[in-house]
Design a protein around this motif. Structure first.
Motif, PDB file in Angstrom:
ATOM      1  N   ALA A 165      41.923  37.343  40.505  1.00 56.82           N
ATOM      2  CA  ALA A 165      41.009  38.589  41.140  1.00 56.82           C
ATOM      3  C   ALA A 165      41.016  39.550  39.868  1.00 56.82           C
ATOM      4  O   ALA A 165      39.888  39.933  39.429  1.00 56.82           O
ATOM      5  CB  ALA A 165      41.658  39.448  42.251  1.00 56.82           C
ATOM      6  N   LEU A 168      38.978  37.900  37.277  1.00 55.50           N
ATOM      7  CA  LEU A 168      37.498  37.668  37.515  1.00 55.50           C
ATOM      8  C   LEU A 168      36.852  39.211  37.388  1.00 55.50           C
ATOM      9  O   LEU A 168      35.506  39.093  37.044  1.00 55.50           O
ATOM     10  CB  LEU A 168      37.407  37.357  39.090  1.00 55.50           C
ATOM     11  CG  LEU A 168      37.498  35.864  39.297  1.00 55.50           C
ATOM     12  CD1 LEU A 168      37.617  35.415  40.714  1.00 55.50           C
ATOM     13  CD2 LEU A 168      36.044  35.058  38.663  1.00 55.50           C
ATOM     14  N   TRP A 169      37.642  39.998  37.825  1.00 60.91           N
ATOM     15  CA  TRP A 169      36.765  41.557  37.765  1.00 60.91           C
ATOM     16  C   TRP A 169      36.571  42.097  36.266  1.00 60.91           C
ATOM     17  O   TRP A 169      35.542  42.586  35.844  1.00 60.91           O
ATOM     18  CB  TRP A 169      37.777  42.689  38.484  1.00 60.91           C
ATOM     19  CG  TRP A 169      36.971  44.074  38.493  1.00 60.91           C
ATOM     20  CD1 TRP A 169      37.390  45.273  37.716  1.00 60.91           C
ATOM     21  CD2 TRP A 169      35.979  44.312  39.198  1.00 60.91           C
ATOM     22  NE1 TRP A 169      36.450  46.172  38.138  1.00 60.91           N
ATOM     23  CE2 TRP A 169      35.747  45.909  39.028  1.00 60.91           C
ATOM     24  CE3 TRP A 169      35.108  43.600  40.301  1.00 60.91           C
ATOM     25  CZ2 TRP A 169      34.592  46.221  39.669  1.00 60.91           C
ATOM     26  CZ3 TRP A 169      33.984  44.507  40.943  1.00 60.91           C
ATOM     27  CH2 TRP A 169      33.723  45.571  40.582  1.00 60.91           C
ATOM     28  N   VAL A 422      35.706  40.941  44.939  1.00 62.44           N
ATOM     29  CA  VAL A 422      35.749  39.497  44.350  1.00 62.44           C
ATOM     30  C   VAL A 422      35.678  39.108  45.584  1.00 62.44           C
ATOM     31  O   VAL A 422      36.977  39.102  46.340  1.00 62.44           O
ATOM     32  CB  VAL A 422      37.060  39.646  43.200  1.00 62.44           C
ATOM     33  CG1 VAL A 422      37.257  38.221  42.887  1.00 62.44           C
ATOM     34  CG2 VAL A 422      36.930  40.499  42.138  1.00 62.44           C
ATOM     35  N   GLN A 426      34.736  33.122  44.849  1.00 57.71           N
ATOM     36  CA  GLN A 426      34.809  33.039  43.697  1.00 57.71           C
ATOM     37  C   GLN A 426      36.452  32.909  43.241  1.00 57.71           C
ATOM     38  O   GLN A 426      36.600  31.845  42.149  1.00 57.71           O
ATOM     39  CB  GLN A 426      34.749  34.438  42.937  1.00 57.71           C
ATOM     40  CG  GLN A 426      33.127  35.023  43.050  1.00 57.71           C
ATOM     41  CD  GLN A 426      32.953  36.354  42.607  1.00 57.71           C
ATOM     42  OE1 GLN A 426      33.526  37.360  43.269  1.00 57.71           O
ATOM     43  NE2 GLN A 426      32.116  36.685  41.556  1.00 57.71           N
TER      44      GLN A 426
END
Lengths: 432, 295
Positions: A165, A168-169, A422, A426
């Motif tokens: 997470a 991804l962010w 997120v 994903q």
């Protein structure tokens, strides 16, 4: 008084004492059956309430107390009332192991527990599992992703998921160079391997990876070294006191850079420590936290929040936990245990533990319930139920894990503001 | 900027706080032979007093004065009302250590009960930063360093040039002989606790300033480096504690720069072990182990 009367009196007293002890011992055999006399079922809040991770405990209490309040208001489980009792692990296995043994040995009516946390889970889960104590752990350690402990349940995402997470962010925000600044404790370090792997997979460069010794009086040298590698963003999970010192020194030396943290960065103690150190303005401008997605709407959350706000006598400043995903999962954990007891028609731990999934998994013809009271009523009518928790639907896999999406949030004027998400999809794609 | 030069500057800040604290710790130990393990928690208590003063609008000097005053009174009170009755009943050194541990736990938990298990910051304006010879300091850190230098000079002057200093040294060396020579050792001991407490309180406020966010356990966590500095210099030796503080402070920061931050404490304490292997009595010679506790 004659000697004979005295002997009789002593015998009677001894008998009464023995009966009393026997009655006490009768409730120690793993929970009372449905027909037993009403007593209190203890839900152990087995977490750090002191030490570096003292912030964990109050968050747990904020989930347990509203759940117990609602269960008791609905008449309890077979008239047994629920009671949340704190057991301080001090965040250290050396303290937690004797605490676990003592909790098991001395609490005759232990129904189940919330915890342990990452600080002491590896040392205490085997002990608790052997004692057949159902537990809703709040550790994210990947070790528990596929463990065979029958009595261990996890409603929070594993740390490996947190790493995905964060990466991804950061990618979404357009960063390419990052520094990982994590505490040297087991809990924080368990986030790092997947974060490093995921960040690399997304094309990012980890320019520095530091294990910070906690609660030092200064981190200036570490800061200078980190800044020499020119990161655009800092990934972090460090305890509040360390974070306050580290970030205020960063601010003093060269000014802050964006910080992406795990859910700890959105919790009240962390916010208090760091806001006091760097100020509200920079807190909002630079710090973003990623926490498990927790809706602040819907029937289940409304019930949770209402009970939480009504629990001010047990939970100081209860509103601070309204949007806290961990408090919600603790609330859900207690409610699940209570419903499983009803479904099993027993408070025996080994018996009701088998019914945890039965009251949470979806299924054809099941009645969806959003609170203990709804569940109790449906079960009383002989219906099968699916409990949807304050944190959303629960779907345990075969290793007793249930996790979902993440939300990115910032602290704005004392409130947590959601700034993005997120998705579980994903994360699943990145973790393949 | 050169990381080693920067680290040297950062080490000086840590050493300054450590020096104020360890000189206070060792000064009292030198005179009374009581290993006061509640010292760190008295520091924390003083940090909380400084917090209350700044919350009420007080400035940094006011917070420092309040902290030092509280430390002096608390230490004096601890000695008079807790430690002295035990010493007078013949409690030996090991027993006194247990008493000080008990006081430490009572203070720590008392502070936690009063202030709750949360984080506090002194309500002071954000300090400005200055660069000197490749080293960076904030205005508050300069104040801390200035205080350390002033405290060291004060202690040096007191011990070297005043009657009280000579009386303290005499009491530290042999309390019975000092008493028979007409020295009012009770008064000397009281003054040693007051002075040690004032340094303790000052160090507590300096620590709170430096860590920015502190809890009821902050001082207790700092006790190990304080004792290490005192032991390194030679227990009971104020000059030794000053040297010990500089060695521990600088080695921790420089090792973080040269090797890795993970080895920061490892290197500092390895140096301590190596020095003690070579000189078990510490850098400065006198050892107090043969003496008994006095009050």
């Amino acid at each position: 008084m004659s000697q004979q009367k005295l002997i009789k009196m002593r015998r009677a007293t001894s008998l009464a004492l023995a009966c009393g002890l026997a009655a006490g011992a009768a409730t120690m055999t793993g929970g009372a059956e449905a027909s037993a006399a009403p007593s209190t079922i203890v839900i152990g809040n087995f977490n750090p309430f002191s030490g570096a991770d003292a912030s964990f405990g109050p968050e747990m209490v904020a989930g347990c107390q509203p759940a117990a309040r609602l269960i008791n208001a609905a008449g309890g489980v077979f008239q047994h009332k629920f009671s949340c009792v704190e057991f301080d692990t001090r965040g250290d296995p050396a303290d937690a192991v004797p605490a676990a043994n003592k909790m098991i040995a001395t609490n005759s009516s232990l129904g189940g527990i919330l915890g342990p946390s990452a600080d002491e889970a590896l040392a205490t889960v085997p002990i608790l599992n052997q004692a057949k104590v159902p537990m809703f752990v709040d550790t994210g350690q990947a070790f528990f992703d596929k463990s065979s402990y029958k009595y261990m349940w996890r409603l929070t995402p594993g740390d490996d998921v947190k790493g995905y997470a964060l990466a991804l962010w950061a990618k979404k925000m357009g960063y390419t160079h990052a520094a990982a600044i994590f505490g040297n404790d087991a809990g924080s370090q368990s986030d790092v391997p997947t974060l490093v792997r995921a960040w690399k997979k997304l094309g990012g460069k980890m320019v520095d990876n530091v294990k910070l010794a906690l609660d030092q009086s200064s981190y200036r040298t570490e800061i200078e070294q980190m800044l020499a590698s020119k990161p655009q963003v800092i990934f972090t999970e460090i305890d509040p006191q360390t974070a306050g010192t580290f970030l205020s020194e960063l601010q003093q030396l060269h000014g802050l850079i964006p910080v992406l943290g795990t859910e700890i960065t959105l919790q009240s103690p962390w916010l208090k420590a760091v806001t006091g150190a760097i100020g509200k303005k920079d807190m909002t401008k630079y710090v973003t936290g990623l926490q498990p997605y927790a809706p602040t709407s819907g029937a289940s959350w409304t019930t949770y929040n209402g009970a939480l706000l009504a629990s001010a006598s047990q939970v100081p400043q209860p509103a601070q936990w309204s949007a806290d995903p961990y408090s919600m999962t603790y609330y859900d954990g207690v409610t699940i245990m209570a419903l499983a007891m009803l479904a099993a028609k027993s408070t025996d731990r080994a018996t009701y533990n088998k019914l945890m999934t039965a009251v949470t998994e979806p299924g054809a013809g099941k009645t969806v319930v959003h609170s203990f009271a709804e569940g109790k009523a449906a079960l009383a009518k002989g219906k099968k139920i699916q409990f949807v928790g304050a944190g959303g639907p629960i779907a345990f896999n075969k290793w007793h894990n249930s996790s979902g999406a993440f939300e990115a949030a910032q602290q704005v004027n004392g409130n947590v503001k959601i700034v993005g998400e997120v998705t579980a999809k994903q994360i699943a794609a990145l973790s393949k | 900027m050169n990381i080693y030069v920067l680290s040297l500057g950062f080490g000086l800040i840590t050493a300054s706080i450590l020096a104020i604290a360890s000189v206070g710790f060792t000064l009292q130990f030198g005179v009374t032979n009581i290993l006061n393990l509640a010292y760190g928690d008295v520091m924390t208590g003083c940090a909380f007093v400084a917090y209350l003063v700044t919350r009420a609008g007080g400035s940094l000097p006011e917070a420092l004065i309040a902290g030092a005053g509280t430390g002096a009174l608390a230490s004096y009170g601890l000695n008079r009302f807790v430690y002295t009755p035990f010493v007078r009943r013949g409690t030996r050194m090991f027993g006194m250590i247990i008493v000080t541990i008990s006081v430490s736990l009572a203070l720590q938990n008392g502070l936690q009960a009063i202030f709750k298990a949360t984080f506090f910051s002194l309500a002071l304006p954000r300090p400005s930063s200055y660069t000197f010879a490749g080293m960076i300091f904030t205005s508050q850190q300069l104040v801390i360093m200035g205080l350390a230098v002033a405290a060291m000079l004060l202690v040096h002057s007191l011990l070297s040039w005043t009657k009280l200093g000579r009386a303290m040294r005499a009491t530290a060396a042999d309390p019975e002989l000092a008493r028979s020579c007409g020295i009012a050792t009770d008064r000397v001991i009281d003054l040693a606790w007051l002075l040690s407490g004032a340094l303790c309180g000052t160090a507590g406020v300096a620590l709170a300033l430096n860590v920015t966010s502190f809890t009821s356990t902050a001082g207790g966590q700092f006790l190990i480096p304080i004792i290490a500095a005192a032991v390194l210099g030679g227990v009971g030796q104020p000059y030794g504690a000053m040297i010990g503080a500089v060695v521990i402070g600088l080695s921790a920061e420089l090792s973080a720069a040269v090797i890795s931050p993970s080895y920061k404490e490892v290197v500092a304490f390895l140096i301590l072990i190596v020095v003690l292997l070579i000189r078990p009595q510490g850098i400065f010679a006198e050892v107090a182990t043969q003496k008994e506790v006095v009050a």
